[in-house]
Enzyme design. Structure first.
Site, PDB file in Angstrom:
ATOM      1  N   CYS A   2       0.985  -1.278   0.102  1.00  8.39           N
ATOM      2  CA  CYS A   2       0.086   0.131  -0.166  1.00  8.39           C
ATOM      3  C   CYS A   2       0.705   1.159  -0.083  1.00  8.39           C
ATOM      4  O   CYS A   2       2.115   1.250   0.595  1.00  8.39           O
ATOM      5  CB  CYS A   2      -1.053   0.193   1.275  1.00  8.39           C
ATOM      6  SG  CYS A   2      -2.082  -1.294   1.294  1.00  8.39           S
ATOM      7  N   ARG A  27       3.751  -0.364  -4.687  1.00  5.58           N
ATOM      8  CA  ARG A  27       3.549  -0.974  -3.546  1.00  5.58           C
ATOM      9  C   ARG A  27       2.336  -1.484  -3.264  1.00  5.58           C
ATOM     10  O   ARG A  27       1.914  -2.079  -2.537  1.00  5.58           O
ATOM     11  CB  ARG A  27       3.483   0.222  -2.414  1.00  5.58           C
ATOM     12  CG  ARG A  27       4.852   1.080  -2.577  1.00  5.58           C
ATOM     13  CD  ARG A  27       4.740   2.044  -1.614  1.00  5.58           C
ATOM     14  NE  ARG A  27       4.471   1.579  -0.169  1.00  5.58           N
ATOM     15  CZ  ARG A  27       5.600   1.338   0.828  1.00  5.58           C
ATOM     16  NH1 ARG A  27       6.866   1.529   0.257  1.00  5.58           N
ATOM     17  NH2 ARG A  27       5.454   0.633   2.076  1.00  5.58           N
ATOM     18  N   TRP A  75      -2.864  -2.724  -1.383  1.00  4.55           N
ATOM     19  CA  TRP A  75      -2.521  -4.100  -1.872  1.00  4.55           C
ATOM     20  C   TRP A  75      -3.410  -4.688  -0.736  1.00  4.55           C
ATOM     21  O   TRP A  75      -3.229  -4.927   0.411  1.00  4.55           O
ATOM     22  CB  TRP A  75      -0.909  -4.384  -1.702  1.00  4.55           C
ATOM     23  CG  TRP A  75      -0.662  -5.724  -1.945  1.00  4.55           C
ATOM     24  CD1 TRP A  75      -0.294  -6.084  -3.338  1.00  4.55           C
ATOM     25  CD2 TRP A  75      -0.599  -6.787  -1.153  1.00  4.55           C
ATOM     26  NE1 TRP A  75      -0.033  -7.583  -3.178  1.00  4.55           N
ATOM     27  CE2 TRP A  75      -0.112  -8.157  -2.082  1.00  4.55           C
ATOM     28  CE3 TRP A  75      -0.614  -7.152   0.369  1.00  4.55           C
ATOM     29  CZ2 TRP A  75       0.050  -9.205  -1.212  1.00  4.55           C
ATOM     30  CZ3 TRP A  75      -0.663  -8.144   0.818  1.00  4.55           C
ATOM     31  CH2 TRP A  75      -0.105  -9.546   0.057  1.00  4.55           C
ATOM     32  N   ASN A 101      -1.386   2.179   5.819  1.00  2.00           N
ATOM     33  CA  ASN A 101      -0.633   0.910   5.254  1.00  2.00           C
ATOM     34  C   ASN A 101      -0.130   0.092   6.486  1.00  2.00           C
ATOM     35  O   ASN A 101       0.502   0.820   7.478  1.00  2.00           O
ATOM     36  CB  ASN A 101       0.767   1.676   4.353  1.00  2.00           C
ATOM     37  CG  ASN A 101       1.743   0.752   4.294  1.00  2.00           C
ATOM     38  OD1 ASN A 101       2.864   1.130   4.372  1.00  2.00           O
ATOM     39  ND2 ASN A 101       1.641  -0.661   4.185  1.00  2.00           N
ATOM     40  N   GLY A 102      -0.440  -1.005   6.545  1.00  2.00           N
ATOM     41  CA  GLY A 102      -0.077  -2.044   7.607  1.00  2.00           C
ATOM     42  C   GLY A 102      -1.341  -2.734   7.965  1.00  2.00           C
ATOM     43  O   GLY A 102      -2.102  -3.111   7.185  1.00  2.00           O
ATOM     44  N   GLU A 486      16.790 -17.981  -8.766  1.00  2.00           N
ATOM     45  CA  GLU A 486      16.393 -16.766  -9.100  1.00  2.00           C
ATOM     46  C   GLU A 486      15.795 -16.312 -10.420  1.00  2.00           C
ATOM     47  O   GLU A 486      14.796 -15.619 -10.682  1.00  2.00           O
ATOM     48  CB  GLU A 486      17.542 -15.412  -9.183  1.00  2.00           C
ATOM     49  CG  GLU A 486      17.340 -14.026  -9.538  1.00  2.00           C
ATOM     50  CD  GLU A 486      16.154 -13.501  -8.697  1.00  2.00           C
ATOM     51  OE1 GLU A 486      15.755 -13.943  -7.588  1.00  2.00           O
ATOM     52  OE2 GLU A 486      16.097 -12.244  -9.012  1.00  2.00           O
ATOM     53  N   LYS A 490      12.192 -14.932 -11.333  1.00  2.00           N
ATOM     54  CA  LYS A 490      11.642 -13.996 -12.277  1.00  2.00           C
ATOM     55  C   LYS A 490      10.519 -14.573 -13.212  1.00  2.00           C
ATOM     56  O   LYS A 490       9.734 -13.686 -13.538  1.00  2.00           O
ATOM     57  CB  LYS A 490      12.969 -13.477 -13.126  1.00  2.00           C
ATOM     58  CG  LYS A 490      14.001 -12.848 -12.380  1.00  2.00           C
ATOM     59  CD  LYS A 490      13.701 -11.208 -11.836  1.00  2.00           C
ATOM     60  CE  LYS A 490      13.072 -11.421 -10.747  1.00  2.00           C
ATOM     61  NZ  LYS A 490      13.555 -10.976  -9.609  1.00  2.00           N
ATOM     62  N   GLU A 493       6.946 -15.121 -11.723  1.00  2.00           N
ATOM     63  CA  GLU A 493       6.242 -13.755 -11.223  1.00  2.00           C
ATOM     64  C   GLU A 493       5.881 -12.999 -12.086  1.00  2.00           C
ATOM     65  O   GLU A 493       4.737 -12.111 -12.053  1.00  2.00           O
ATOM     66  CB  GLU A 493       7.216 -13.023 -10.202  1.00  2.00           C
ATOM     67  CG  GLU A 493       8.430 -12.253 -10.475  1.00  2.00           C
ATOM     68  CD  GLU A 493       9.200 -11.653  -9.416  1.00  2.00           C
ATOM     69  OE1 GLU A 493       8.772 -11.358  -8.547  1.00  2.00           O
ATOM     70  OE2 GLU A 493      10.433 -11.683  -9.429  1.00  2.00           O
ATOM     71  N   HIS A 509      16.848 -36.863  -8.432  1.00  5.69           N
ATOM     72  CA  HIS A 509      16.037 -37.233  -7.330  1.00  5.69           C
ATOM     73  C   HIS A 509      14.478 -36.885  -7.394  1.00  5.69           C
ATOM     74  O   HIS A 509      13.774 -36.744  -6.196  1.00  5.69           O
ATOM     75  CB  HIS A 509      16.507 -36.900  -6.165  1.00  5.69           C
ATOM     76  CG  HIS A 509      18.203 -37.271  -5.867  1.00  5.69           C
ATOM     77  ND1 HIS A 509      18.442 -38.455  -5.513  1.00  5.69           N
ATOM     78  CD2 HIS A 509      19.143 -36.490  -6.121  1.00  5.69           C
ATOM     79  CE1 HIS A 509      20.020 -38.591  -5.632  1.00  5.69           C
ATOM     80  NE2 HIS A 509      20.420 -37.348  -6.073  1.00  5.69           N
ATOM     81  N   LYS A 608       5.683  -4.639  -4.518  1.00  7.95           N
ATOM     82  CA  LYS A 608       6.898  -4.362  -4.415  1.00  7.95           C
ATOM     83  C   LYS A 608       7.716  -4.463  -2.792  1.00  7.95           C
ATOM     84  O   LYS A 608       8.678  -5.150  -2.585  1.00  7.95           O
ATOM     85  CB  LYS A 608       7.601  -2.864  -4.858  1.00  7.95           C
ATOM     86  CG  LYS A 608       9.151  -2.818  -4.874  1.00  7.95           C
ATOM     87  CD  LYS A 608       9.708  -3.341  -5.992  1.00  7.95           C
ATOM     88  CE  LYS A 608      11.071  -3.298  -6.291  1.00  7.95           C
ATOM     89  NZ  LYS A 608      11.687  -4.403  -6.826  1.00  7.95           N
TER      90      LYS A 608
HETATM   91  C1  F6R Z   1      11.114 -10.839  -6.432  1.00  6.70           C
HETATM   92  C2  F6R Z   1      11.122  -9.724  -5.491  1.00  6.70           C
HETATM   93  C3  F6R Z   1      10.837 -10.111  -4.004  1.00  6.70           C
HETATM   94  C4  F6R Z   1      11.685  -9.275  -3.078  1.00  6.70           C
HETATM   95  C5  F6R Z   1      11.141  -9.731  -1.595  1.00  6.70           C
HETATM   96  C6  F6R Z   1      11.895  -8.786  -0.601  1.00  6.70           C
HETATM   97  O1  F6R Z   1      11.580  -9.998  -7.771  1.00  6.70           O
HETATM   98  O2  F6R Z   1      11.219  -8.454  -5.780  1.00  6.70           O
HETATM   99  O3  F6R Z   1      10.880 -11.368  -3.887  1.00  6.70           O
HETATM  100  O4  F6R Z   1      12.915  -9.730  -3.496  1.00  6.70           O
HETATM  101  O5  F6R Z   1       9.869  -9.246  -1.429  1.00  6.70           O
HETATM  102  O6  F6R Z   1      11.992  -7.542  -0.791  1.00  6.70           O
HETATM  103  P1  F6R Z   1      13.143  -6.707  -0.057  1.00  6.70           P
HETATM  104  O7  F6R Z   1      14.341  -7.111  -1.029  1.00  6.70           O
HETATM  105  O8  F6R Z   1      12.639  -5.057  -0.255  1.00  6.70           O
HETATM  106  O9  F6R Z   1      13.232  -7.120   1.046  1.00  6.70           O
END
Ligand code: F6R
Length: 613
Positions: A2, A27, A75, A101-102, A486, A490, A493, A509, A608
């Site tokens: 949010c 956000r 969010w 937010n929270g 990773e 990517k 998501e 396995h 994010k």
């Molecule tokens: C994936 C992504 C998330 C963040 C995770 C941690 O692309 O961005 O998996 O890495 O939410 O966020 P931070 O690094 O802000 O603690």
């Protein structure tokens, strides 16, 4: 999660808030809303499910003029995303509106108290409970609003950043925080509240980062800050070092693509002033007093989530290989709810782009309470994690706006590499010669990333052939195992293709059962100590007709003969390879997602900054 924006001053407030909400859409973006007080029409609230642009369309048909506004991009936590659950929320009398937010954890018990007093609720949110609880406290003693906010928040359990607006006094805004970020912009006779500085910098670079349990009042009297104990403090004004260009797309189709292409520069920024290959020096100012402790540490624990957790896994290899220190990498969300064993001298390092991830913050606080030294590797300057840690190193990647993390990952790995190399050198577990060679190789990384980026069109062509895949497997060994994880993250998501990352040898396995002619498998098969083993794993997949894309070292001819596609990356020291091998995977995911018509910068269900647990 949010985003909050609020404005009080001489400008027309709604456009300022809407523009700010667009900057904070990373956000959360399932619904948004704005409330204003028009001197003639009173409080007006507009809310809309969907993106901020949908809200903007609603506002086009409205006529009002206001110099005060609060806004929110959501969010969802409590209640599905719809117009009713969108913020701002109004108190029963219609006097107060609030953005939040929270999560208010005790909202159910507060709600019951309010229902018993005759309050009614139209949404399913904890926020509507909070605004009515503040109203109830205000009425109970006819308190000034700031006092009512203070008294109400004393009874609130949970995390919040809030801004509240009063229809009866539209020359004043009140903000407060605990656990969720809130920044105040201080302009010429105007004030802003926002979840981060990006909505503010267009108007002023002077900001105050509100601390936990603080309440800020902005009005014609200026900015006043008190804590929940009612003690006043002087606002600490800081100047943000952020240019508008850094938070705009600058001609790229998406922020994600811009951020992928920024990596030569962001890695160079991360190294600047820290790695000096000519003089064989690493200087990490933030860790000046802690390098000795790192060198003596018996155990280092990384806590992080998502992509940052993958960076932690790379860190594990780096510290074990170079500095011979025992490392554990923990999901912050798991660590915080166990009873982790922390011994004297243990060092817990949080890795976080945003510096606001609720689980990572809580894990750090737990580690601190248990006596660990706590360090941080954060991107956002002034973020909560960077402020609670004993010391740390900023990644200096610049604002990352695309929800899928790219340049933050490579900057985190760059910082972890620098810390591991500096620790190893101090400890004497690497020779001067290896130290010097690593510094030279690190300095060359930006140039090598630039070379990989010239392959973008080639990678785009490969991605066209995999656009409609249903599943993907990513395999790597050693330092490239976290890169495989990773790559899978990517892809899933942003394209919504199911993808799994595995250590290449682990495939036998179980996952090998999935391999057939429809299964794309991405191998990271660079020339390193596990190269021969990975080549065998590729053969196992090819024998079962899997379609293989391999990331290989420049000049490799062996793997090329076996697989369907190869993407070459320049050679570097083995421990630095993840900084190069991850780049083609970012591009592959990006192009597949674009070809599938996905909203790359704002994938569904994601936000994010995950500031709820
Ligand atoms: C994936 C992504 C998330 C963040 C995770 C941690 O692309 O961005 O998996 O890495 O939410 O966020 P931070 O690094 O802000 O603690």
């Amino acid at each position: 999660m949010c985003g909050i924006v609020a404005y009080l001053g001489g400008r027309e407030s709604a456009p300022v808030v809407i523009k700010g909400l667009k900057r904070l859409e990373y956000r959360g973006y399932d619904s948004s809303g704005v409330a204003v007080v028009d001197p003639e029409q009173g409080m007006k609230i507009f809310k809309k499910k969907g993106k901020v642009a949908d809200l903007e369309n609603v506002l086009k048909n409205e006529t009002f003029y206001a110099n005060i506004a609060i806004g929110h991009t959501r969010w969802a936590t409590h209640g599905e995303p719809n117009d009713v659950n969108a913020h701002p929320h109004l108190s029963n009398s219609g006097r107060f509106s609030l953005v939040h937010n929270g999560i208010i954890e005790n909202y159910n018990s507060l709600k019951q108290v309010l229902i018993n007093k005759g309050y009614t609720f139209s949404s399913q949110t904890d926020t509507e409970v909070l605004v009515n609880f503040i109203e109830e406290v205000q009425r109970s003693g006819n308190y000034p609003l700031e006092e009512a906010v203070r008294l109400a928040l004393k009874d609130v359990i949970g995390a919040y950043a809030i801004v509240i607006m009063d229809r009866e006094n539209p020359n004043r805004l009140i903000g407060a925080r605990k656990g969720s970020p809130l920044v105040i912009g201080v302009g010429q006779d105007e004030y802003f509240f926002a979840s981060d500085a990006t909505p503010i910098i267009e108007y002023t670079k002077e900001v105050v980062y509100l601390d936990d349990l603080e309440i800020a009042v902005v009005s014609e009297n200026g900015l006043e800050i008190r804590n929940l104990q009612n003690e006043a403090s002087d606002p600490q004004i800081q100047t943000v070092d952020l240019e508008l260009e850094a938070i705009e797309k600058s001609g790229y189709d998406h922020f994600m693509l811009k951020e992928i292409f920024e990596q030569p520069r962001s890695i160079a920024d991360c190294l600047r002033g820290r790695v000096n290959a000519d003089e064989a020096l690493i200087q990490l100012g933030g860790l000046r007093d802690y390098l000795g402790k790192l060198a003596k540490a018996k155990r280092i624990v990384f806590v992080a989530c998502g992509t940052s957790w993958h960076a932690g896994l790379v860190g594990e290899y780096l510290f074990e290989e170079l500095a011979r220190i025992n490392v554990e990498v923990e999901y912050a969300s798991e660590f915080r709810y166990r009873n982790p064993i922390i011994k004297e001298g243990d060092i817990v390092i949080a890795i976080s782009q945003s510096g606001e991830t609720a689980d990572t913050l809580a894990a750090l606080e737990l580690a601190k309470a248990k006596g660990a030294i706590i360090l941080g590797v954060c991107n956002v300057v002034g973020s909560s994690i960077s402020r609670v840690t004993d010391a740390g190193v900023y990644t200096h990647a610049g604002p990352e706006i695309g929800v899928a993390s790219t340049k933050a990952f490579t900057a985190q790995v760059t910082v972890l590499s620098m810390i591991a190399i500096a620790t190893a050198h101090k400890k004497g577990t690497i020779t001067d010669e290896t130290f010097r060679r690593l510094l030279i190789e690190m300095s060359d990384i930006p140039k090598k990333v630039e070379e990989i980026l010239t392959l973008a069109d080639e990678i785009k062509d490969i991605s066209k052939l995999f656009t409609f895949a249903q599943n993907f497997i990513f395999l790597g060994r050693g330092l490239n195992f976290p890169v495989a994880l990773e790559g899978a993250l990517k892809l899933k998501e942003i394209s919504y293709i199911h993808a799994e990352g595995y250590p290449a040898a682990e495939m036998k396995h179980g996952p090998i059962a999935l391999i057939d002619e429809d299964m794309p498998v991405v191998f990271i098969a660079t020339r390193d100590s596990s190269y021969e083993k990975v080549v065998s794993n590729i053969q196992e997949v090819k024998a079962r007709k899997g379609r293989v894309i391999a990331i290989v070292s420049e000049g490799d001819t062996e793997v090329r003969k076996m697989v369907d596609f190869t993407i070459e990356v320049p050679n570097t020291h083995e421990v630095l390879q993840p900084l190069l091998t991850v780049i083609p995977l970012q591009l592959l995911s990006y192009y597949i997602a674009v070809l599938r018509g996905r909203n790359v910068d704002q994938p569904r269900n994601l936000a994010k900054s995950v500031t709820v647990e």
